[in-house]
Design an enzyme around this catalytic site. Structure first.
Site, mmCIF file in Angstrom:
data_model
loop_
_atom_site.group_PDB
_atom_site.id
_atom_site.type_symbol
_atom_site.label_atom_id
_atom_site.label_comp_id
_atom_site.label_asym_id
_atom_site.label_seq_id
_atom_site.Cartn_x
_atom_site.Cartn_y
_atom_site.Cartn_z
ATOM 1 C CB CYS A 119 -0.910 -0.004 1.226
ATOM 2 S SG CYS A 119 -2.314 1.126 1.026
ATOM 3 C CE LYS A 194 -8.284 -1.213 3.870
ATOM 4 N NZ LYS A 194 -6.883 -0.877 3.630
ATOM 5 C CE LYS A 247 -8.080 -3.683 7.001
ATOM 6 N NZ LYS A 247 -6.964 -2.990 6.449
ATOM 7 C CE1 TYR A 312 -2.404 -5.575 14.095
ATOM 8 C CE2 TYR A 312 -4.811 -5.661 13.953
ATOM 9 C CZ TYR A 312 -3.593 -5.224 13.462
ATOM 10 O OH TYR A 312 -3.566 -4.453 12.332
HETATM 11 C C1 PBG Z 1 -4.099 0.482 4.690
HETATM 12 C C2 PBG Z 1 -4.414 -0.533 5.702
HETATM 13 C C3 PBG Z 1 -5.242 -0.316 6.788
HETATM 14 C C4 PBG Z 1 -5.281 -1.491 7.514
HETATM 15 C C5 PBG Z 1 -4.488 -2.424 6.858
HETATM 16 N N1 PBG Z 1 -3.965 -1.819 5.715
HETATM 17 C C6 PBG Z 1 -5.892 0.911 7.272
HETATM 18 C C7 PBG Z 1 -6.689 1.762 6.430
HETATM 19 O O1 PBG Z 1 -7.184 1.388 5.375
HETATM 20 O O2 PBG Z 1 -6.829 2.894 6.845
HETATM 21 C C8 PBG Z 1 -6.077 -1.632 8.764
HETATM 22 C C9 PBG Z 1 -5.752 -2.741 9.652
HETATM 23 C C10 PBG Z 1 -6.326 -2.636 11.012
HETATM 24 O O3 PBG Z 1 -7.123 -1.750 11.354
HETATM 25 O O4 PBG Z 1 -5.941 -3.485 11.811
HETATM 26 N N2 PBG Z 1 -3.210 0.210 3.793
#
Ligand code: PBG
Length: 323
Positions: A119, A194, A247, A312
Site C-alpha cells: 500500500c 475492504k 476486512k 493481533y
Molecule cells: C491500509 C491498511 C489499513 C489497515 C491495513 N492496511 C488501514 C486503512 O485502510 O486505513 C487496517 C488494519 C487494522 O485496522 O488493523 N493500507
C-alpha cells in the site's frame, strides 16, 4: 418433540462437548501483523493496541522467532519509513524498511511465511493509499507504484504480497509485474472486500497512516453494501488473486459467509485493530473476560467461513490453543 428430543444430552460434559464441536481453530490458521519502523531503537508499544509494538528490524526478528515457535501460520509486515514523499518512493526502495525486515527475518527464521502489505498510505506525504493530485486519488498512476512495491518485496524474499490499497485493477497490474519479473510463483492475497471502517482507528496510530485530508471513502467500500462485495471479489479473482480477504471481520461475518458460499477460493478475514482494542478496553474495565471473548471472536470468524484469520490476537490465542 420434547421429551424425546433433549439437545442437552450432547452438552452434558466436556468430553461429549468437544466431540461434538463443529468448528476448530488452530495457530496455523492465523497471520500475525507486525509493524517495523525505520530509525527506531528497540520497540514502542502502540497505546491504543496493548501488547502490539512498532519495532526495529532487530526486534521484529525476535518477534518473528516467537511467532514461528508458537506455530502461527505466518506474519504480515507493515512498514513505517523515515522518508515520506508524494510518490511513496520508500515503498519500493530496495533498502526500504520492509525490504530490510524481510531479509533479516528470512535470514534468521527462514521457515516463517512472510507476507507483505502492499500500500502507499504509510509512504506518502498525504497518507492516502494512492497517489494524490489536488483532492483526488489517482487510480492508474498508483498501479505502477504498487506494482513496483510488490516486485520489490518479492525481490527481498517475501513469500506472498497482499495489496490493501483498493485501487481498481491493482491485482491484474501486480500479477503482470510479478510475472514479468520472474516472480510468477509469488501468490497474491487481495484485500478484495475492504470497507471504509471506523474499526481501523487504532491501526492508523500503529502505522502512522492517518490521511492528512478527507477520508478513504472514494476507494474503500460502503459498510451498507453486500452485493458490491461479490463484484469486488469476482473482479480480483479474474485478475489473478490467489486468496481474497474480507476486512474488517466481526461486523462483516455475513459477507464472509456470502463469499464462502459463492466462490471456491481460499478466504481470509482481517480481524482489525479496532476489534482487538475494544476487547482490551472491555477487559481493562473489568467488563469482559479477555481470553474467552478473544477465542469466541476467532471461532466466529472461522465458523462464518474464513480459512485464515489475520489477527493481533494470534500470539495470545496460540498460547491458549497450545496449552
Ligand atoms: C491500509 C491498511 C489499513 C489497515 C491495513 N492496511 C488501514 C486503512 O485502510 O486505513 C487496517 C488494519 C487494522 O485496522 O488493523 N493500507
Amino acid at each position: 418433540m420434547f421429551p424425546v428430543h433433549r439437545p442437552r444430552r450432547l452438552r452434558a460434559n466436556s468430553a461429549i462437548r468437544s466431540m461434538m464441536q463443529e468448528t476448530t481453530i488452530s495457530p496455523n490458521n492465523f497471520i500475525y501483523p507486525m509493524f517495523v519502523k525505520e530509525g527506531l531503537n528497540g520497540k514502542h508499544e502502540i497505546s491504543s493496541m496493548p501488547g502490539c509494538y512498532q519495532e526495529s528490524v532487530a526486534e521484529a526478528v525476535k518477534t518473528a522467532q516467537e511467532v514461528y515457535s508458537l506455530g502461527i501460520g505466518g506474519i504480515i509486515l507493515f512498514g513505517i519509513p523515515e522518508h515520506l514523499d508524494d510518490l511513496a518512493t520508500s515503498a519500493y526502495n530496495a533498502n526500504g524498511i520492509v525490504q530490510q525486515a524481510i531479509r533479516a527475518i528470512k535470514n534468521k527464521v527462514p521457515e516463517l511465511y512472510v507476507i507483505t502489505d502492499v500500500c502507499l498510505c504509510e509512504y506518502t506525504t498525504y497518507g492516502h493509499c494512492g497517489v494524490v493530485s489536488g483532492e483526488n486519488i489517482l487510480n492508474d498512476l498508483s498501479l505502477d507504484l504498487l506494482s513496483k512495491e510488490a516486485v520489490s518485496h518479492a525481490e527481498a524474499g517475501a513469500d506472498m504480497v497482499a495489496p490493501s490499497d483498493m485501487m481498481d485493477g491493482r491485482i491484474g497490474a501486480i500479477r503482470a509485474a510479478l510475472d514479468s519479473n520472474r516472480y510468477g510463483d509469488v501468490p497474491i492475497m487481495s484485500y478484495a472486500v475492504k470497507y471504509a471502517s471506523a474499526f481501523y482507528g487504532p491501526f492508523r496510530d500503529a502505522a502512522e497512516s492517518t490521511p492528512k485530508f478527507g477520508d478513504r471513502k472514494t476507494y474503500q467500500m460502503d459498510p451498507a453494501n453486500r452485493r458490491e462485495a461479490l463484484r469486488e471479489a469476482a473482479l480480483d479473482m479474474e485478475e489473478g488473486a490467489d486468496i481474497i480477504m474480507v476486512k474488517p471481520a466481526l461486523p462483516y461475518l455475513d459477507i464472509i459467509r456470502d463469499l464462502k458460499e459463492r466462490f471456491a477460493i481460499p478466504l481470509a478475514a482481517y480481524n482489525v485493530s479496532g476489534e482487538y482494542s475494544l476487547v482490551h478496553a472491555g477487559a481493562r474495565m473489568g467488563w469482559l473476560d479477555y481470553e474467552r471473548v478473544m477465542m469466541e471472536m476467532l471461532v466466529s470468524i472461522k465458523r462464518a467461513g474464513a480459512d485464515v484469520i489475520i489477527t493481533y490476537f494470534a500470539k495470545d490465542a496460540a498460547k491458549v490453543l497450545n496449552r
